[in-house]
Design an enzyme around this catalytic site. Structure first.
Site, PDB file in Angstrom:
ATOM      1  N   PRO A 144       0.777  -1.243   0.000  1.00 53.70           N
ATOM      2  CA  PRO A 144       0.000   0.000   0.000  1.00 53.70           C
ATOM      3  C   PRO A 144       0.810   1.296   0.000  1.00 53.70           C
ATOM      4  CG  PRO A 144       0.061  -0.943   2.186  1.00 53.70           C
ATOM      5  CD  PRO A 144       0.746  -1.927   1.289  1.00 53.70           C
ATOM      6  N   CYS A 145       1.426   1.610  -1.125  1.00 49.15           N
ATOM      7  CA  CYS A 145       2.183   2.860  -1.226  1.00 49.15           C
ATOM      8  C   CYS A 145       1.282   4.074  -1.059  1.00 49.15           C
ATOM      9  CB  CYS A 145       2.994   2.913  -2.515  1.00 49.15           C
ATOM     10  SG  CYS A 145       2.056   2.588  -4.008  1.00 49.15           S
TER      11      CYS A 145
END
Length: 187
Positions: A144-145
């Protein structure tokens, strides 16, 4: 998009998404999901298509549940083959330590990952390095950047304005940002 690696082929499928960017291209291998890319419409021709119906169904179901707000975590195996060295260290730290609905700053992630021991005296450089790594994340959404933010605000997200809209959409879905009047996600 790459189609073949020495350690086995990457096969591709299209996954529907409510994201402002449209559907996703998801690359799968025998080990797990190796890549996620934002698509304008459909997969480019010539890429090997995913043939394993169970794997394809599991990937589609996992994304559907997440986008509908029914799942807070992806239970899909990941194939990290498109990462190595400090990039892999930072991405695996992000994946393992920043849960749904929480965020971390670029600098915090740099420190937490311990991937930049020679930059301890230059935290700004380490934070910028993490930002570049987030832009090169081969597994966005799954790793989850979008949960990595600037110390003074939202920060960036690849693909310009559409990318920032995707980041906002995902952070709103996860409850970190409040919905706006035009929010089109699950309630």
């Amino acid at each position: 998009m790459t189609g073949q690696r020495a350690d086995g082929p990457i096969e591709w499928l299209t996954v529907a998404s409510p994201l402002p960017s449209g559907p996703l291209a998801v690359g799968v291998t025998e080990l797990g999901v190796a890549a996620v890319q934002f698509l304008a419409d459909t997969l480019p021709s010539g890429l090997p298509q995913a043939r394993d119906g169970r794997r394809t169904a599991a990937v589609c179901a996992a994304f559907e549940a997440y986008f509908a707000g029914r799942a807070r975590r992806f239970e899909l195996p990941l194939d990290w083959r498109l990462t190595d060295g400090p990039h892999r260290t930072v991405l695996q730290t992000l994946h393992g330590t920043v849960p749904y609905g929480e965020t971390v700053t670029y600098g915090q992630l740099a420190r937490r990952s311990e991937a930049f021991p020679d930059l301890t005296e230059s935290p700004g450089l380490a934070a910028r390095a993490v930002g570049q790594m987030m832009g090169a994340n081969p597994l966005p959404v799954l790793v989850p950047c979008h949960r990595v933010v600037a110390a003074d605000g939202l920060g960036g997200f690849g693909s310009g304005r559409v990318g920032l809209d995707v980041k906002r959409w995902l952070l709103t879905l996860e409850g970190w940002l409040a919905p706006t009047l035009d929010w089109d996600g699950p309630s």
